[in-house]
Design an enzyme around this catalytic site. Structure first.
Site, short mmCIF file in Angstrom:
data_model
loop_
_atom_site.label_atom_id
_atom_site.label_comp_id
_atom_site.label_asym_id
_atom_site.label_seq_id
_atom_site.Cartn_x
_atom_site.Cartn_y
_atom_site.Cartn_z
N SER A 7 0.86 -1.19 0.00
CA SER A 7 0.00 0.00 0.00
C SER A 7 0.89 1.23 0.00
O SER A 7 1.61 1.50 0.98
CB SER A 7 -0.89 0.01 1.24
N HIS A 32 -1.00 -1.18 -4.34
CA HIS A 32 -2.32 -0.92 -3.76
C HIS A 32 -2.41 0.58 -3.47
O HIS A 32 -1.57 1.14 -2.76
CB HIS A 32 -2.48 -1.73 -2.47
N ASP A 34 -4.59 3.61 -2.05
CA ASP A 34 -5.72 3.94 -1.16
C ASP A 34 -6.22 5.34 -1.45
O ASP A 34 -5.50 6.32 -1.26
CB ASP A 34 -5.26 3.84 0.30
N MET A 36 -8.90 8.19 -0.41
CA MET A 36 -9.76 8.57 0.72
C MET A 36 -10.30 9.98 0.50
O MET A 36 -9.55 10.85 0.07
CB MET A 36 -8.95 8.54 2.01
N HIS A 65 -8.15 1.24 -4.33
CA HIS A 65 -9.12 0.97 -3.25
C HIS A 65 -9.82 2.28 -2.94
O HIS A 65 -9.24 3.15 -2.28
CB HIS A 65 -8.34 0.40 -2.06
N MET A 67 -12.00 4.45 -0.97
CA MET A 67 -12.70 4.66 0.31
C MET A 67 -13.37 6.02 0.21
O MET A 67 -12.94 7.00 0.85
CB MET A 67 -11.69 4.59 1.46
N MET A 136 -11.50 -6.20 4.66
CA MET A 136 -10.69 -5.30 5.49
C MET A 136 -10.42 -5.95 6.85
O MET A 136 -11.34 -6.43 7.52
CB MET A 136 -11.43 -3.97 5.73
N ASP A 172 -6.52 -6.55 3.74
CA ASP A 172 -5.90 -5.23 3.83
C ASP A 172 -6.02 -4.71 5.26
O ASP A 172 -7.13 -4.56 5.79
CB ASP A 172 -6.65 -4.30 2.85
C1 DX5 Z 1 -6.51 1.41 5.39
C2 DX5 Z 1 -5.96 1.15 4.01
C3 DX5 Z 1 -4.85 0.18 3.98
C4 DX5 Z 1 -3.64 0.61 4.76
C5 DX5 Z 1 -2.81 -0.59 5.09
O1 DX5 Z 1 -7.58 2.28 5.30
O2 DX5 Z 1 -6.99 0.63 3.18
O3 DX5 Z 1 -4.50 -0.18 2.65
O4 DX5 Z 1 -2.86 1.54 4.07
O5 DX5 Z 1 -1.78 -0.19 5.91
P1 DX5 Z 1 -1.10 -1.16 6.96
O6 DX5 Z 1 -0.49 -2.30 6.17
O7 DX5 Z 1 -0.10 -0.29 7.59
O8 DX5 Z 1 -2.16 -1.65 7.89
ZN ZN Z 2 -6.47 -0.26 1.17
#
Ligand code: DX5
Ligand code: ZN
Length: 220
Positions: A7, A32, A34, A36, A65, A67, A136, A172
């Protein structure tokens, strides 16, 4: 086959291209990404322009991903930026069937993610249309949280209902060499790891350790 998806939320944003190149060299198959929006989760990360700016740095498979509260709005911008898989959250979409078709209409893969509090039962009716399911293992929003082993039963239940489709199941949140083994033993084959991978260079060692421990558990 086990795939490792670092990620990049945990990468050095000031040297994002270099970190993307480094994880590819270190043996990762996917990146990956993320996304947000400050609404679906209480954090902001990056927009399509950032994704576009790192697209040509590697041949890694770009896994976005989302969110975000309105995932449909962001499908096209992220596909144009280079996403090859779009994951949206079940919690914010009424017609998942329609959104999966919409994502597929851009020629990319589609996945549904569920938070730890959401039952996998909501995914079972659309499993046949999905390329991947994301379970998750932390409450989404931030990297560096503790793995929640109680979500592992969801993976076992999805594997029971896939009827030989051999769908990708991604986990994840809180993944390291130790928790990767638990995930793989339950049936996960795509492992996202942020803070564990980017904690120290070279990234090769951590990626290898996660892969080896997952492969051992998957074959046990
Ligand atoms: C959380 C994200 C993850 C996160 C994982 O909201 O979707 O992808 O970055 O990070 P670690 O591996 O540090 O838990
Ligand atoms: Zn993620």
């Amino acid at each position: 086959m086990i795939k490792i998806a670092p990620s990049i939320l945990a990468a050095d944003f000031g040297a994002l291209r270099e970190d993307v190149i480094a994880i590819e060299k270190a043996g990762a198959e996917w990146a990956h990404i993320d996304i947000m929006d400050g609404h679906f989760v209480p954090n902001l990360s990056m927009g399509p322009d950032i994704v576009k700016s790192i697209r040509d740095a590697s041949k890694l498979f770009f896994d976005c991903h989302l969110m975000v509260e309105d995932p449909k709005m962001f499908v096209e911008p992220f596909v144009k930026a280079g996403a090859e898989l779009i994951t949206f959250h079940a919690e914010c979409v009424e017609d998942m069937d329609e959104l999966i078709d919409y994502i597929h209409s851009f020629g990319v893969k589609a996945a549904v993610a569920i938070k730890p509090a959401t039952s996998e039962e909501v995914i079972l009716p659309i499993l046949h249309k999905l390329d991947m399911v994301l379970i998750m293992s932390v409450v989404p929003g931030f990297g560096g949280q503790k793995f929640m082993p109680e979500v592992l039963d969801k993976v076992r239940n999805i594997r029971k209902h896939e009827h030989g489709k051999d769908i990708d199941i991604q986990m994840d949140g809180g993944i390291n060499a130790e928790t990767a083994a638990l995930a793989a033993a339950a049936g996960v084959n795509v492992l996202v790891a942020g803070s564990a991978v980017f904690a120290k260079k070279p990234y090769t060692e951590t990626i290898r350790a996660i892969r080896e421990s997952a492969e051992k558990a998957a074959n046990a």
